[in-house]
Design a protein around this motif. Structure first.
Motif, mmCIF file in Angstrom:
data_model
loop_
_atom_site.group_PDB
_atom_site.id
_atom_site.type_symbol
_atom_site.label_atom_id
_atom_site.label_comp_id
_atom_site.label_asym_id
_atom_site.label_seq_id
_atom_site.Cartn_x
_atom_site.Cartn_y
_atom_site.Cartn_z
ATOM 1 N N HIS A 111 -7.907 20.598 65.516
ATOM 2 C CA HIS A 111 -6.711 20.041 64.751
ATOM 3 C C HIS A 111 -7.344 20.042 63.099
ATOM 4 C CE1 HIS A 111 -3.610 18.985 67.601
ATOM 5 N NE2 HIS A 111 -4.875 18.532 68.251
ATOM 6 N N MET A 112 -8.594 19.636 63.258
ATOM 7 C CA MET A 112 -9.415 19.751 61.880
ATOM 8 C C MET A 112 -9.291 21.433 61.298
ATOM 9 S SD MET A 112 -12.583 17.433 62.062
ATOM 10 C CE MET A 112 -12.396 15.993 63.022
ATOM 11 N N ALA A 113 -9.666 22.341 62.252
ATOM 12 C CA ALA A 113 -9.639 23.713 61.789
ATOM 13 C C ALA A 113 -8.458 24.240 61.424
ATOM 14 C CB ALA A 113 -10.445 24.518 63.071
ATOM 15 N N ASN A 114 -7.531 23.979 62.493
ATOM 16 C CA ASN A 114 -6.074 24.317 62.351
ATOM 17 C C ASN A 114 -5.334 23.714 60.932
ATOM 18 O OD1 ASN A 114 -4.057 25.954 63.086
ATOM 19 N ND2 ASN A 114 -2.810 24.375 64.033
ATOM 20 N N GLY A 115 -5.913 22.638 60.544
ATOM 21 C CA GLY A 115 -5.215 21.958 59.416
ATOM 22 C C GLY A 115 -5.865 22.655 58.207
ATOM 23 N N PHE A 116 -7.103 23.107 58.308
ATOM 24 C CA PHE A 116 -7.843 24.130 57.264
ATOM 25 C C PHE A 116 -7.001 25.246 57.035
ATOM 26 C CE2 PHE A 116 -11.080 26.322 55.180
ATOM 27 C CZ PHE A 116 -11.535 25.415 54.289
ATOM 28 N N VAL A 117 -6.767 25.705 58.196
ATOM 29 C CA VAL A 117 -6.140 27.255 58.155
ATOM 30 C C VAL A 117 -4.840 26.998 57.521
ATOM 31 C CG1 VAL A 117 -5.248 29.019 59.460
ATOM 32 C CG2 VAL A 117 -7.463 28.026 60.123
ATOM 33 N N THR A 118 -4.006 26.123 58.083
ATOM 34 C CA THR A 118 -2.751 25.906 57.332
ATOM 35 C C THR A 118 -2.883 25.510 55.855
ATOM 36 O OG1 THR A 118 -2.008 24.822 59.474
ATOM 37 C CG2 THR A 118 -0.563 24.189 57.569
ATOM 38 N N ALA A 119 -3.647 24.819 55.441
ATOM 39 C CA ALA A 119 -3.831 24.527 53.894
ATOM 40 C C ALA A 119 -4.228 25.710 53.199
ATOM 41 C CB ALA A 119 -4.753 23.594 53.775
ATOM 42 N N VAL A 177 -13.949 17.729 54.187
ATOM 43 C CA VAL A 177 -14.155 16.353 54.541
ATOM 44 C C VAL A 177 -12.858 15.580 54.290
ATOM 45 C CG1 VAL A 177 -15.226 14.455 53.225
ATOM 46 C CG2 VAL A 177 -16.354 16.784 53.421
ATOM 47 N N SER A 178 -12.057 16.161 53.674
ATOM 48 C CA SER A 178 -10.447 15.505 53.418
ATOM 49 C C SER A 178 -9.793 15.545 54.688
ATOM 50 C CB SER A 178 -9.620 16.091 52.195
ATOM 51 O OG SER A 178 -10.441 15.986 51.061
ATOM 52 N N ILE A 179 -9.802 16.757 55.392
ATOM 53 C CA ILE A 179 -8.952 16.772 56.655
ATOM 54 C C ILE A 179 -9.761 16.166 57.596
ATOM 55 C CG2 ILE A 179 -8.385 18.538 58.324
ATOM 56 C CD1 ILE A 179 -7.898 20.501 56.170
ATOM 57 N N PHE A 180 -11.030 15.982 57.715
ATOM 58 C CA PHE A 180 -11.750 15.164 58.721
ATOM 59 C C PHE A 180 -11.112 13.673 58.781
ATOM 60 C CE2 PHE A 180 -15.512 12.347 58.794
ATOM 61 C CZ PHE A 180 -15.563 12.288 60.367
ATOM 62 N N SER A 181 -11.350 13.307 57.228
ATOM 63 C CA SER A 181 -10.798 11.812 57.177
ATOM 64 C C SER A 181 -9.396 11.493 57.493
ATOM 65 C CB SER A 181 -11.041 11.604 55.650
ATOM 66 O OG SER A 181 -10.671 10.040 55.313
ATOM 67 N N ALA A 182 -8.556 12.666 57.183
ATOM 68 C CA ALA A 182 -7.153 12.473 57.790
ATOM 69 C C ALA A 182 -6.966 12.375 59.164
ATOM 70 C CB ALA A 182 -6.205 13.561 57.155
ATOM 71 N N ARG A 230 -8.584 11.627 47.089
ATOM 72 C CA ARG A 230 -9.607 11.876 46.491
ATOM 73 C C ARG A 230 -9.692 13.551 46.578
ATOM 74 N NH1 ARG A 230 -11.036 7.559 49.091
ATOM 75 N NH2 ARG A 230 -12.037 5.741 48.033
ATOM 76 N N GLY A 231 -9.308 13.971 47.663
ATOM 77 C CA GLY A 231 -9.344 15.381 47.623
ATOM 78 C C GLY A 231 -8.225 16.230 46.719
ATOM 79 N N VAL A 232 -7.109 15.673 46.544
ATOM 80 C CA VAL A 232 -6.129 15.773 45.772
ATOM 81 C C VAL A 232 -6.557 16.059 44.393
ATOM 82 C CG1 VAL A 232 -3.777 15.344 44.770
ATOM 83 C CG2 VAL A 232 -4.076 15.595 47.103
ATOM 84 N N GLU A 233 -7.147 14.884 43.823
ATOM 85 C CA GLU A 233 -7.579 14.515 42.571
ATOM 86 C C GLU A 233 -8.886 15.676 42.347
ATOM 87 O OE1 GLU A 233 -8.368 10.554 41.619
ATOM 88 O OE2 GLU A 233 -9.843 10.904 39.916
ATOM 89 N N LEU A 253 -15.392 7.401 54.658
ATOM 90 C CA LEU A 253 -13.929 6.880 54.920
ATOM 91 C C LEU A 253 -13.612 7.499 56.210
ATOM 92 C CD1 LEU A 253 -11.490 5.125 53.920
ATOM 93 C CD2 LEU A 253 -10.485 7.204 53.072
ATOM 94 N N GLY A 254 -13.707 8.617 56.333
ATOM 95 C CA GLY A 254 -13.412 9.410 57.664
ATOM 96 C C GLY A 254 -14.266 8.765 58.771
ATOM 97 N N CYS A 255 -15.700 8.517 58.720
ATOM 98 C CA CYS A 255 -16.381 8.016 59.713
ATOM 99 C C CYS A 255 -15.796 6.308 60.019
ATOM 100 C CB CYS A 255 -17.742 7.908 59.278
ATOM 101 S SG CYS A 255 -18.695 9.284 58.989
ATOM 102 N N VAL A 256 -15.337 5.702 59.100
ATOM 103 C CA VAL A 256 -14.849 4.221 59.138
ATOM 104 C C VAL A 256 -13.485 4.493 60.221
ATOM 105 C CG1 VAL A 256 -13.598 2.388 58.348
ATOM 106 C CG2 VAL A 256 -15.882 3.290 57.473
#
Length: 262
Positions: free
Chosen positions: A109-117, A146-151, A207-210, A234-237
């Protein structure tokens, strides 16, 4: 080595079984068509409101938000589909490490989210004739990963609610709207009240958006290391909390006999 191969094999098979995307038509409609329509709508909106000023940043920010379809809805579907098909009991009773198991299932899902973005960014660049440098592309790869990992971590926490409530469509759409509103993708984050700004920085993607807007609009990389470190933490938490939430939800489901929907 065998454990690593099993980790990635489990990730791939889980993803293919979940979406059945052996049918390309379904994949293109759900994972490409719907996100791109969202990107086009908000890009035209901000282009009209801000008269084309800093349009590259808004395109990049909205492209990043397309990963919500995978990182939130996809992660929730992981647990919900197991519950619907009656396999969640087997997953929870398996002697395998639960953190490794759910991390493997989130990898695709992380990889696919990256591809979609990435598809969204390329589409926005082509449609609005925006140019970006190779340095900006490399920076965006690091930030978005990193942002997608956190999401995905937050999506897994919300996914545990599948065992508590049947109103998952309400929760997922509510979370998606909150991420869209509080991330600052379509307006400056500073225009929001201080309380909402605090909540926004407790959520993924802000943070990713900013950073995306700062790099694409002004070529500023000042806060890149700091924000990437904060987003990774944040993603690890989120992932640590998600394991606890899933175990507690599974315990309640066993007590109430609501582990399966079938």
């Amino acid at each position: 080595m065998e454990a690593i191969r099993r980790f990635f094999r489990h990730s791939l098979l889980s993803y293919r079984a979940l979406f059945g995307w052996l049918n390309p038509k379904v994949y293109l409609i759900v994972m490409v068509g719907m996100p791109l329509s969202q990107l086009i709508f908000f890009t035209f909106l901000v282009n009209h409101v801000y008269d084309g000023e800093n349009l590259a940043g808004y395109i990049g920010a909205n492209a990043l938000l397309l990963c919500v379809m995978n990182s939130v809805f996809g992660m929730i579907t992981v647990i919900n589909s197991d519950r619907s098909s009656g396999t969640l009991q087997l997953v929870m009773a398996a002697p395998a490490s639960k953190p490794a198991l759910f991390l493997a299932r989130s990898l695709a899902h992380m990889a696919n989210g990256f591809v979609t973005a990435g598809i969204g960014l390329i589409f926005g660049i082509a449609l609005f004739h925006i140019s970006i440098t190779s340095g900006q592309v490399l920076a965006l790869i690091a930030i978005w990963t990193v942002s997608i990992f956190s999401a995905c971590g937050l999506g897994l926490i919300i996914g545990s609610f599948c065992l508590w409530t049947p109103s998952m469509h309400l929760l997922t759409n509510l979370l998606s709207s909150i991420l869209l509103l509080l991330s600052g993708a379509n307006y400056p984050l500073q225009v929001m009240p201080q309380a909402l700004q605090f909540i926004a920085y407790c959520l993924p993607l802000t943070r990713g958006v900013e950073l995306t807007k700062a790099i694409l609009d002004h070529g500023q990389y000042d806060n890149m290391g700091l924000y990437i470190g904060q987003e990774f933490l944040l993603g690890c938490v989120f992932f640590a909390l998600s394991i606890g939430c899933i175990r507690y939800a599974a315990y309640l489901a066993r007590v109430k006999g609501s582990m399966d929907l079938s």
